[in-house]
Design a protein around this motif. Structure first.
Motif, short mmCIF file in Angstrom:
data_model
loop_
_atom_site.label_atom_id
_atom_site.label_comp_id
_atom_site.label_asym_id
_atom_site.label_seq_id
_atom_site.Cartn_x
_atom_site.Cartn_y
_atom_site.Cartn_z
N UNK A 1 36.37 -26.29 -18.62
CA UNK A 1 35.74 -27.36 -17.86
C UNK A 1 34.36 -27.04 -17.34
N UNK A 2 33.91 -25.80 -17.55
CA UNK A 2 32.57 -25.41 -17.07
C UNK A 2 31.62 -25.37 -18.26
N UNK A 3 30.49 -25.99 -18.06
CA UNK A 3 29.50 -25.99 -19.13
C UNK A 3 28.96 -24.59 -19.33
N UNK A 4 28.83 -24.17 -20.57
CA UNK A 4 28.23 -22.85 -20.82
C UNK A 4 26.71 -22.97 -20.86
N UNK A 5 26.23 -24.19 -20.67
CA UNK A 5 24.78 -24.43 -20.59
C UNK A 5 24.04 -23.79 -21.76
N UNK A 6 24.58 -23.92 -22.92
CA UNK A 6 23.90 -23.46 -24.12
C UNK A 6 24.03 -21.96 -24.38
N UNK A 7 24.75 -21.28 -23.54
CA UNK A 7 24.87 -19.82 -23.70
C UNK A 7 25.98 -19.48 -24.70
N UNK A 8 25.62 -19.32 -25.96
CA UNK A 8 26.62 -19.08 -27.00
C UNK A 8 27.18 -17.66 -26.95
N UNK A 9 26.57 -16.82 -26.12
CA UNK A 9 27.08 -15.44 -25.97
C UNK A 9 28.17 -15.35 -24.90
N UNK A 10 28.49 -16.44 -24.33
CA UNK A 10 29.53 -16.51 -23.29
C UNK A 10 30.81 -15.83 -23.79
N UNK A 11 31.30 -14.94 -22.98
CA UNK A 11 32.48 -14.17 -23.40
C UNK A 11 33.77 -14.93 -23.13
N UNK A 12 34.59 -15.00 -24.13
CA UNK A 12 35.86 -15.72 -24.00
C UNK A 12 36.95 -14.80 -23.48
N UNK A 13 37.92 -15.42 -22.79
CA UNK A 13 39.08 -14.65 -22.33
C UNK A 13 40.34 -15.27 -22.90
N UNK A 14 41.37 -14.49 -22.97
CA UNK A 14 42.64 -14.97 -23.53
C UNK A 14 43.11 -16.20 -22.74
N UNK A 15 43.52 -17.24 -23.46
CA UNK A 15 44.03 -18.44 -22.81
C UNK A 15 42.97 -19.43 -22.41
N UNK A 16 41.72 -19.18 -22.69
CA UNK A 16 40.67 -20.13 -22.38
C UNK A 16 40.87 -21.43 -23.15
N UNK A 17 40.44 -22.52 -22.50
CA UNK A 17 40.37 -23.79 -23.22
C UNK A 17 38.91 -24.12 -23.41
N UNK A 18 38.55 -24.42 -24.62
CA UNK A 18 37.15 -24.74 -24.89
C UNK A 18 37.08 -26.18 -25.41
N UNK A 19 36.22 -26.96 -24.78
CA UNK A 19 36.08 -28.38 -25.15
C UNK A 19 34.71 -28.58 -25.80
N UNK A 20 34.72 -29.17 -26.96
CA UNK A 20 33.47 -29.29 -27.71
C UNK A 20 33.16 -30.77 -27.99
N UNK A 21 31.96 -31.17 -27.61
CA UNK A 21 31.55 -32.56 -27.79
C UNK A 21 30.29 -32.66 -28.66
N UNK A 22 30.20 -33.70 -29.44
CA UNK A 22 28.94 -34.00 -30.11
C UNK A 22 28.02 -34.64 -29.06
N UNK A 23 26.78 -34.98 -29.42
CA UNK A 23 25.94 -35.67 -28.45
C UNK A 23 26.63 -36.98 -28.03
N UNK A 24 26.66 -37.21 -26.74
CA UNK A 24 27.29 -38.43 -26.25
C UNK A 24 26.39 -39.09 -25.21
N UNK A 25 26.60 -40.37 -25.05
CA UNK A 25 25.85 -41.07 -24.02
C UNK A 25 26.69 -42.19 -23.48
N UNK A 26 26.30 -42.67 -22.35
CA UNK A 26 27.07 -43.79 -21.82
C UNK A 26 26.63 -44.12 -20.43
N UNK A 27 27.40 -44.92 -19.78
CA UNK A 27 27.01 -45.30 -18.43
C UNK A 27 27.63 -46.55 -18.06
#
Lengths: 76, 415, 161, 614
Positions: free
Chosen positions: A50-76
């Motif tokens: 649930x936390x944005x990695x803010x573009x940091x692809x070197x972010x280290x993963x831990x066991x049991x992490x959930x990663x959510x991946x979105x394409x470009x989205x917009x709305x309002x």
């Protein structure tokens, strides 16, 4: 270690809704993308637990992490 | 040897028949005989009258069109007799011309009571010569009386109104444009005419016309005396087929033709105002004396004459007329008394729409005001499909109805 | 020969085609004076761009008493010569598809002229719902094919069928 | 010289029954571009800020911008400006569809309604032909039926109708004005003002053209913008494919999707009502507003078996027809916020909101507030007429109808959650600002949007400074939603820039791809103006301050630039944003300072002078 990967919007066309991916210890988001063949240019928002990695692809993963991946989205 | 086609008349039917024959059989041998000096479109006479188009424009195009197609023109000839058994036509100059296939497209002539036909200031404006004569006097004529408020009366009223004449219209029936508009619409049209300064006398018939040197005085049944500088007679037309007497061609009110516009003679076709053809999806034959119908007749007759069989969809009377900024149009059987009527009107905007519907099929319409895509009404009547959409609630949405019934096979709203 | 084609599943009824067409015809944005119209059928969520099919034996052209409508050599479009048109409206009631209309401001009729082979409605369509393509190469149906199941009534003859 | 303004306004006095055409004030037009800015200037000049919003002294202004009705992409918008009965602040609600452009084609930039009619009327516009007509036959009817009837009565299926439904007639405080059945000037209760004037609808048809000042440059400018919109992933692919509803899952994953009246910031069943689910199971078409190349609008259909569920009798509604929406905000307010996961109930409620003419955000949020009151025992089943537990989908559908008609408990809901929560003695359950309900982003999870909500001139709202674009989507640049630093400047910049977009007639969604450097040239080549981007931002700032001064003079002071206690102190209990609150105190002083306002939000003399608002 096991990582839960959730896909959204148009990414579901190629990757389905959800997957579990086994990666080595000390893997980075980059490594997971590589392993699952997720094209970086199609993704805009990457959240780890649930936390944005803010573009940091070197972010280290831990066991049991959930990663959510979105394409470009917009709305309002 | 190429077949020899003889076309009598170069109006809408004659021209479109020639075009169609030439398209199918480019090398065919076509003769076109007509009574005037030049072939021209009668539809354009009002515009010639107002000088919106020049004399050259009036006939050059048709003449060039026929010449370019290699049609042999026979001007100044009126047919006087038909010898069907020997396939020949006799003309008023004594000439006799043979044919393999004949198209009679001689159109109508105006009905002008004999006793006024020689009057200088009473004209029918039917042909080029009438107009020339009339034009010479127009400068000094300010007040024009139009006798008859049908399509023809109205287009001349409009033309003369456009060039600043004071118009009076006399109509025998109670309402104007009686063949195009139901009473409600006719009253709206009438009001707009009057707002434009037109004097209207309805429900009154002419008894006498008195022509003085520079004025006419018209007396009516109701005892009115209407004066003017000139009068235009537009009380009706009749098929120009007197020369067919004893020719063996079947005639009722006009020449009876079948779906291919063929007469009882295998070699003879008839098109336009003089053809009494099968009605659209109805029993019986009728006359459809309007310009666009004549064009279609010519195409169907021409096609069949050239050997490409084509059935006419069936007669549909439709017309459009404009006075100033007021437009009226009618299609098919807008006044069918057995039909369901859907009506919408807005007198403030001068708009009116009436559709006649029988067994869920649109059979006619009458409209006032400018309507975009109005031709779709012809399409709706022609296709004869059951109503598919919300059309009954809002008849002004006729274009939507047409698309709905065609794109979505009529079941769009069935959920 | 190219013709206008429509894929109604793609139309979003944004009316860009009407804006472009009216600009082409009048030099202003005015959908009321556009020769193409995107019809809106909300209840079935269908939006249909609709314009002249450029039929071969064109009613408008054949019925014009002053031959103001002619065939463009390049595109086969039926085009109105505004100088010749007298505004008699015969074409507007003769065309059973209603794709030629009278403009009370100019006193003339107007219709789709295929923009001299580069239709502006096609250029601006953001979803490619309107295409201008060759018969042989395009799988998208022609505008006429969508609209015309009028086989019993008006058999349409197209220049490029 | 021809430009894209019509330079005319219609002044309709409903008390007198008169219609006048006036020239637009050229100086004001130059100062405010058009749209929101220009109409607000008129309202402020002609009315007292303390006036009763539902009294006949209040005016109701419909306005377009210079790009409305042109082929500038998204140039569809019209705005309704008035004093809000919900908030007492200035109100400007913005809508797309075809209505705004049609008004331009009829020859008007703006309509000012003043006074009030004794009996129901509607305004019929056909170019120069403008008539106030009797509306007895349509009063009481839903928006959809009203539109169908008026098109039929006026005899033109290309007529465009903007109408109120029963909600507006009954002065539901968050009633809206709906055009093309599914597009609405939605927030702040502008529909109630229309209802108070007994004005049921405006039906307009225009056949006049709109020119542009410099065609060659205009087409260059718009083609450039269209290209960017097409290439940008959000406007070129994401919005067309999923509409705004794609945000349901995004915000939920983030932990910023408020649920159960902001008691939680995630919703377990979000997937069931997500944009993806709608696209897969209910979507039948995309529908664009006028001139829009994005087409984010959703058209959905209920499955056959759903149409019998939770039926309430409403006008001529055919549940088997396709209908508009639901969009992200509506989904959120009526589903997660109320703990509801029934997609068909949601679609029905959304359609009913459109038909009755009601803002689904405020409706959903008010129902959520009522549910919390119910679960806390402040409202019992007898008072509510039914059980109002969170998750009750039947209540969602039924209460829309009752609220729009002010029948039974709906009469309380019709007052909005601020008044409802006070009435039942729990004002702390009101989740909003300045009496208007929050939209769909948790300001605890996303800091900047909290500041935008707090300082917004029309109460809680996302459309005046959509900082979500930056904080969540990374447009134009990504900022950290958890961070407060820089959010004051971001909010101010977005507020000012939005004023320009709203005044131009473009849709704010175009800014997912283009910015003022693209928008200002389009305005210039259409309108014949020569604004720089800086000029435009100055105009945006002028608009913001003008609106703010109006609110101050109406008695809505800086103290109201705040957020509910639950947002400022009540930490998020679970999920990725666990423990977060909105740190408004870290942003607000800086914001005031950037604005040139004192601690009480009063603009300095210098600022007022600088902006020409003296």
């Amino acid at each position: 270690m096991l990582i839960k990967v959730k896909f959204f919007a148009s990414l579901r066309d190629d990757f389905g809704k959800e997957a579990v991916c086994e990666v080595d210890q000390n893997s980075r988001v980059e490594d997971l993308f590589h392993k699952m063949k997720i094209p970086k240019d199609l993704t805009k928002i990457v959240l780890v637990n649930g936390k944005s990695i803010e573009g940091n692809m070197d972010y280290l993963l831990s066991d049991g992490d959930t990663i959510s991946i979105f394409p470009p989205i917009g709305g309002g | 040897m190429a077949e020899k086609y003889l076309i009598l008349g170069t109006g809408a039917s004659g021209l479109s028949a020639v075009r169609t024959i030439k398209k199918i059989k480019p090398s065919s041998d076509i003769y076109a005989a007509f009574s005037d000096d030049h072939p021209y479109s009668r539809m354009l006479i009002p515009y010639y009258l107002t000088s919106e188009i020049t004399g050259e424009k009036l006939y050059d195009r048709n003449e060039k069109f026929l010449n370019d197609l290699g049609v042999k023109l026979l001007p100044g000839r009126k047919a006087t007799k038909l010898f069907a058994d020997t396939k020949r036509v006799e003309f008023d100059n004594g000439e006799i011309i043979g044919y393999d296939k004949l198209l009679i497209a001689t159109g109508s002539v105006p009905v002008v009571p004999e006793r006024w036909s020689s009057f200088e200031r009473v004209v029918s404006l039917w042909d080029y010569h009438d107009v020339e004569r009339f034009k010479g006097r127009l400068g000094s004529a300010d007040e024009i009386v139009i006798i008859g408020s049908g399509f023809i009366g109205m287009i001349f009223a409009n033309a003369l109104y456009k060039i600043g004449k004071k118009i009076t219209i006399i109509e025998k029936l109670d309402t104007v444009l009686p063949k195009m508009l139901p009473e409600t619409a006719a009253l709206m049209f009438r009001e707009q005419l009057m707002n434009n300064g037109v004097t209207l006398v309805t429900g009154d018939a002419i008894t006498e016309i008195d022509e003085k040197s520079d004025k006419i005085t018209i007396s009516t049944e109701n005892g009115k005396e209407i004066t003017g500088d000139m009068a235009v007679i537009a009380v009706g037309i009749k098929p120009n087929i007197d020369f067919l007497k004893s020719s063996g061609i079947t005639i009722k009110d006009a020449i009876i033709v079948d779906k291919q516009l063929k007469t009882n003679d295998e070699s003879i076709y008839a098109a336009g105002d003089i053809a009494e053809c099968p009605a659209l999806r109805e029993n019986g034959n009728a006359i459809y004396p309007t310009w666009p119908a004549a064009v279609e007749h010519g195409e169907v007759a021409g096609s069949n004459m050239a050997g490409e069989k084509r059935d006419y969809l069936g007669g549909l009377l439709y017309n459009s007329v404009t006075f100033g900024t007021i437009s009226a149009a009618s299609f098919g059987r807008w006044n069918d008394t057995d039909a369901e009527i859907v009506r919408w009107k807005d007198p403030a905007k001068g708009r009116f729409i009436q559709f006649c519907i029988k067994n869920d099929i649109i059979i006619g319409a009458s409209l006032l005001g400018d309507n975009d895509r109005i031709g779709i009404i012809k399409g709706l009547i022609g296709q004869g499909k059951k109503i598919a959409g919300d059309f009954l609630k809002n008849p002004s949405a006729f274009a939507n109805e047409f698309l709905l019934s065609n794109y979505f096979a009529g079941n769009a709203y069935k959920g | 020969m190219k013709s206008l084609r429509v894929d109604i599943s793609k139309c979003t009824a944004c009316k860009q085609c009407e804006l472009a067409c009216s600009w082409h015809l009048t030099g202003q944005f005015n959908p009321a004076k556009s020769a193409i119209k995107a019809f809106v059928f909300d209840a079935i969520a269908r939006y249909v761009p609709y314009a002249c099919f450029q039929c071969d034996e064109a009613w408008c052209m054949n019925s014009c008493p002053i031959s103001a409508i002619s065939v463009d050599v390049k595109t086969k479009a039926k085009i109105v010569d505004k100088n010749s048109c007298v505004g008699c409206k015969v074409c507007t009631i003769a065309c059973p598809f209603g794709t030629i209309s009278f403009d009370s401001v100019t006193g003339k009729v107007y219709k789709c002229d295929l923009c001299d082979g580069d239709p502006s409605c096609v250029t601006v369509c953001p979803t490619d719902a309107i295409l201008y393509k060759d018969v042989d190469t395009a799988s998208t149906p022609k505008m006429s094919e969508w609209a015309l199941r009028l086989t019993d009534a008006y058999s349409i003859k197209e220049a490029n069928l | 010289m021809s430009n894209s303004y019509t330079d005319k306004l219609l002044r309709v006095n409903l008390s007198e029954g008169t219609v006048k055409t006036e020239k637009i004030n050229r100086d004001w037009q130059k100062e405010f571009i058009g749209g929101r800015g220009l109409a607000t200037k008129y309202l402020i000049s002609e009315t007292d800020s303390k006036t009763d919003p539902l009294g006949k002294e209040n005016k109701l202004i419909f306005v377009t911008g210079p790009l409305t009705g042109t082929s500038a992409p998204t140039g569809a918008r019209y705005m309704v400006v008035t004093k809000s009965p919900l908030t007492g602040t200035i109100a400007c609600s913005n809508s797309g569809g075809y209505f705004g452009s049609e008004l331009k084609f009829a020859g008007y930039d703006m309509i000012i309604f003043e006074g009030a009619s004794d009996k129901p009327v509607y305004l019929s516009i056909y170019n120069d032909d403008v008539v106030i007509k009797d509306a007895a036959a349509i009063w009481g009817k839903g928006v959809w039926e009203t539109e169908d009837i008026l098109k039929s009565v006026e005899g033109d299926s290309d007529s465009r109708v903007a109408a109120i439904g029963p909600a507006g007639e009954n002065k539901v405080l968050f009633s809206c004005i709906v055009n093309e059945k599914h597009r609405a000037a939605g927030r702040s209760g502008v529909g109630a003002v229309m209802g108070s004037k007994k004005l049921k609808a405006i039906v307009v048809r225009g056949t006049k053209g709109i020119g542009v000042s410099n065609p060659e440059r205009f087409f260059e400018d718009i083609n450039k913008s269209k290209e960017i919109l097409r290439e940008a992933p959000v406007t070129g692919q994401a919005l067309p494919a999923y509409g705004t509803a794609v945000l349901v899952n995004v915000m939920n994953e983030y932990g910023g999707l408020p649920s159960y009246n902001f008691r939680s910031s995630q919703f377990a069943n979000a997937e069931k009502i997500s944009g993806e689910t709608i696209a897969d199971t209910r979507l039948v078409a995309n529908k664009a507003c006028f001139a829009c190349t994005i087409a984010c609008g959703r058209v959905t259909k209920l499955p056959d078996n759903a149409s019998e569920k939770y039926i309430v009798s409403t006008s001529s509604r055919n549940w088997k027809d396709a209908g508009g929406g639901p969009e992200y905000e509506n989904i959120w307010a009526m589903a997660p916020l109320c703990g509801i996961d029934d997609i068909d109930a949601l679609i029905k409620a959304n359609w009913l909101c459109n038909d009755l003419g009601m803002d689904p955000i405020s409706y959903g949020a008010t129902l959520a507030c009522a549910m919390e009151l119910y679960e806390n025992g402040a409202i019992d089943e007898k008072t509510a007429g039914m059980n109002l537990n969170f998750g009750n989908a039947e209540a969602l559908v039924k209460m829309v109808y009752d609220t729009g008609h002010r029948s039974g408990f709906g009469d309380y809901l019709a007052e909005g959650s601020y008044r409802l929560s006070k009435r039942f003695s729990h004002p702390e359950f009101f989740m909003g600002v300045k009496k208007q309900e929050f939209p769909a982003y948790d300001p605890r999870a996303v800091q900047g949007i909290g500041l935008a909500y707090a300082t917004n001139n029309r109460g809680a709202d996302h459309l005046r400074a959509y900082t979500i674009a930056s904080e969540i989507m990374g447009i134009p640049e990504k900022t950290d939603p958890a961070e407060t630093e820089g959010k004051a400047a971001l909010t101010k910049l977005f507020q000012d820039a939005t004023g320009v977009v709203d005044s131009s007639g473009l849709c704010i969604f175009c800014t997912f791809a283009i910015g003022l450097p693209e928008i200002v040239p389009m305005i210039n080549s259409a309108a014949g103006s020569d604004y720089s981007v800086d000029d435009a931002l100055k105009i945006g700032e002028r608009i913001w301050n003008m609106e703010h001064l109006y609110n101050l003079s109406a008695g809505i002071l800086g103290a109201e630039d705040t957020l509910p206690k639950r947002i400022l102190e009540g930490k998020i209990a679970e999920g990725p944003t666990k423990g977060m609150v909105n740190k408004l105190d870290k942003m607000l002083p800086e914001y005031y300072q950037l604005r040139g306002w004192d601690d009480n939000a009063v603009p300095s003399k210098e600022k007022i002078e600088e902006l020409g608002l003296g």
